[in-house]
Scaffold this motif. Sequence first.
Motif, PDB file in Angstrom:
ATOM      1  N   ASP A  43       0.705  -1.069   0.092  1.00  0.00           N
ATOM      2  CA  ASP A  43       0.118  -0.035   0.002  1.00  0.00           C
ATOM      3  C   ASP A  43       0.868   1.135  -0.105  1.00  0.00           C
ATOM      4  O   ASP A  43       0.630   2.273  -0.723  1.00  0.00           O
ATOM      5  CB  ASP A  43      -1.092   0.150   1.060  1.00  0.00           C
ATOM      6  N   ASP A  44       1.959   1.315   0.678  1.00  0.00           N
ATOM      7  CA  ASP A  44       2.692   2.387   0.882  1.00  0.00           C
ATOM      8  C   ASP A  44       3.527   2.488  -0.497  1.00  0.00           C
ATOM      9  O   ASP A  44       3.735   3.695  -0.966  1.00  0.00           O
ATOM     10  CB  ASP A  44       4.001   2.044   1.693  1.00  0.00           C
ATOM     11  N   VAL A  45       3.797   1.586  -1.265  1.00  0.00           N
ATOM     12  CA  VAL A  45       4.547   1.634  -2.567  1.00  0.00           C
ATOM     13  C   VAL A  45       3.684   2.130  -3.499  1.00  0.00           C
ATOM     14  O   VAL A  45       3.804   3.050  -4.508  1.00  0.00           O
ATOM     15  CB  VAL A  45       4.952   0.312  -3.072  1.00  0.00           C
ATOM     16  N   ILE A  46       2.207   1.641  -3.428  1.00  0.00           N
ATOM     17  CA  ILE A  46       1.103   2.217  -4.485  1.00  0.00           C
ATOM     18  C   ILE A  46       0.856   3.709  -4.171  1.00  0.00           C
ATOM     19  O   ILE A  46       0.703   4.542  -5.240  1.00  0.00           O
ATOM     20  CB  ILE A  46       0.012   1.491  -4.328  1.00  0.00           C
ATOM     21  N   ALA A  47       0.850   4.196  -2.851  1.00  0.00           N
ATOM     22  CA  ALA A  47       0.729   5.383  -2.562  1.00  0.00           C
ATOM     23  C   ALA A  47       1.915   6.392  -3.116  1.00  0.00           C
ATOM     24  O   ALA A  47       1.716   7.569  -3.407  1.00  0.00           O
ATOM     25  CB  ALA A  47       0.620   5.640  -1.157  1.00  0.00           C
ATOM     26  N   GLN A  48       3.122   5.890  -2.941  1.00  0.00           N
ATOM     27  CA  GLN A  48       4.111   6.627  -3.287  1.00  0.00           C
ATOM     28  C   GLN A  48       4.314   6.921  -4.889  1.00  0.00           C
ATOM     29  O   GLN A  48       4.578   7.827  -5.477  1.00  0.00           O
ATOM     30  CB  GLN A  48       5.625   5.965  -2.808  1.00  0.00           C
ATOM     31  N   ILE A  49       3.963   5.719  -5.634  1.00  0.00           N
ATOM     32  CA  ILE A  49       3.983   5.902  -6.828  1.00  0.00           C
ATOM     33  C   ILE A  49       2.822   6.739  -7.527  1.00  0.00           C
ATOM     34  O   ILE A  49       2.676   7.612  -8.490  1.00  0.00           O
ATOM     35  CB  ILE A  49       3.633   4.352  -7.709  1.00  0.00           C
ATOM     36  N   GLU A  50       1.690   6.708  -6.686  1.00  0.00           N
ATOM     37  CA  GLU A  50       0.572   7.837  -7.096  1.00  0.00           C
ATOM     38  C   GLU A  50       1.251   9.072  -6.848  1.00  0.00           C
ATOM     39  O   GLU A  50       0.878  10.069  -7.711  1.00  0.00           O
ATOM     40  CB  GLU A  50      -0.532   7.462  -6.142  1.00  0.00           C
ATOM     41  N   LYS A  51       1.913   9.435  -5.714  1.00  0.00           N
ATOM     42  CA  LYS A  51       2.347  10.799  -5.582  1.00  0.00           C
ATOM     43  C   LYS A  51       3.407  11.100  -6.891  1.00  0.00           C
ATOM     44  O   LYS A  51       3.235  12.084  -7.271  1.00  0.00           O
ATOM     45  CB  LYS A  51       3.042  10.964  -4.285  1.00  0.00           C
ATOM     46  N   LEU A  52       4.239  10.141  -6.909  1.00  0.00           N
ATOM     47  CA  LEU A  52       5.002  10.414  -8.263  1.00  0.00           C
ATOM     48  C   LEU A  52       4.470  10.702  -9.653  1.00  0.00           C
ATOM     49  O   LEU A  52       4.672  11.520 -10.205  1.00  0.00           O
ATOM     50  CB  LEU A  52       6.013   9.232  -8.242  1.00  0.00           C
ATOM     51  N   SER A  53       3.306   9.866  -9.562  1.00  0.00           N
ATOM     52  CA  SER A  53       2.552  10.191 -10.972  1.00  0.00           C
ATOM     53  C   SER A  53       1.917  11.573 -11.135  1.00  0.00           C
ATOM     54  O   SER A  53       2.031  12.185 -12.114  1.00  0.00           O
ATOM     55  CB  SER A  53       1.584   8.985 -10.998  1.00  0.00           C
ATOM     56  N   ALA A  54       1.388  11.957  -9.966  1.00  0.00           N
ATOM     57  CA  ALA A  54       0.874  13.352  -9.813  1.00  0.00           C
ATOM     58  C   ALA A  54       2.104  14.416 -10.257  1.00  0.00           C
ATOM     59  O   ALA A  54       1.512  15.220 -10.929  1.00  0.00           O
ATOM     60  CB  ALA A  54       0.120  13.522  -8.559  1.00  0.00           C
ATOM     61  N   LEU A  55       3.019  14.250  -9.666  1.00  0.00           N
ATOM     62  CA  LEU A  55       4.014  15.151  -9.763  1.00  0.00           C
ATOM     63  C   LEU A  55       4.643  15.140 -11.317  1.00  0.00           C
ATOM     64  O   LEU A  55       4.629  16.151 -11.891  1.00  0.00           O
ATOM     65  CB  LEU A  55       5.249  14.859  -8.969  1.00  0.00           C
ATOM     66  N   HIS A  56       4.749  14.023 -11.770  1.00  0.00           N
ATOM     67  CA  HIS A  56       5.014  13.575 -13.321  1.00  0.00           C
ATOM     68  C   HIS A  56       3.949  14.371 -14.344  1.00  0.00           C
ATOM     69  O   HIS A  56       4.380  15.206 -15.108  1.00  0.00           O
ATOM     70  CB  HIS A  56       4.922  12.144 -13.507  1.00  0.00           C
ATOM     71  N   LYS A  57       2.704  14.111 -13.945  1.00  0.00           N
ATOM     72  CA  LYS A  57       1.553  14.605 -14.645  1.00  0.00           C
ATOM     73  C   LYS A  57       1.558  16.156 -14.627  1.00  0.00           C
ATOM     74  O   LYS A  57       1.306  16.990 -15.421  1.00  0.00           O
ATOM     75  CB  LYS A  57       0.226  14.302 -14.231  1.00  0.00           C
TER      76      LYS A  57
END
Length: 75
Positions: A43-57
């Motif tokens: 769950d932590d990894v998924i949350a971190q990837i979602e944050k990274l994705s938002a920053l990327h977008k």
Amino acid sequence: MLAAGHRMGQARAQQQMSQAEAYKQQGAQEAMAQQPAAPAATDDVIAQIEKLSALHKSGALSDEEFAAAKKKLLG
């Protein structure tokens, strides 16, 4: 009234960009430096990837930075 609302919107957008830039400089490096996540931390990894994705977008992370950080998180 509309001008005040517009200024508040601009201030908020600028604050978000500042936060994204701060994350780009610090958070992305920390995320890339982390050890691969344990299965229990999925769950932590998924949350971190979602944050990274938002920053990327938002443009705060380049394609290369996003890919490197994601690769590091996924092991």
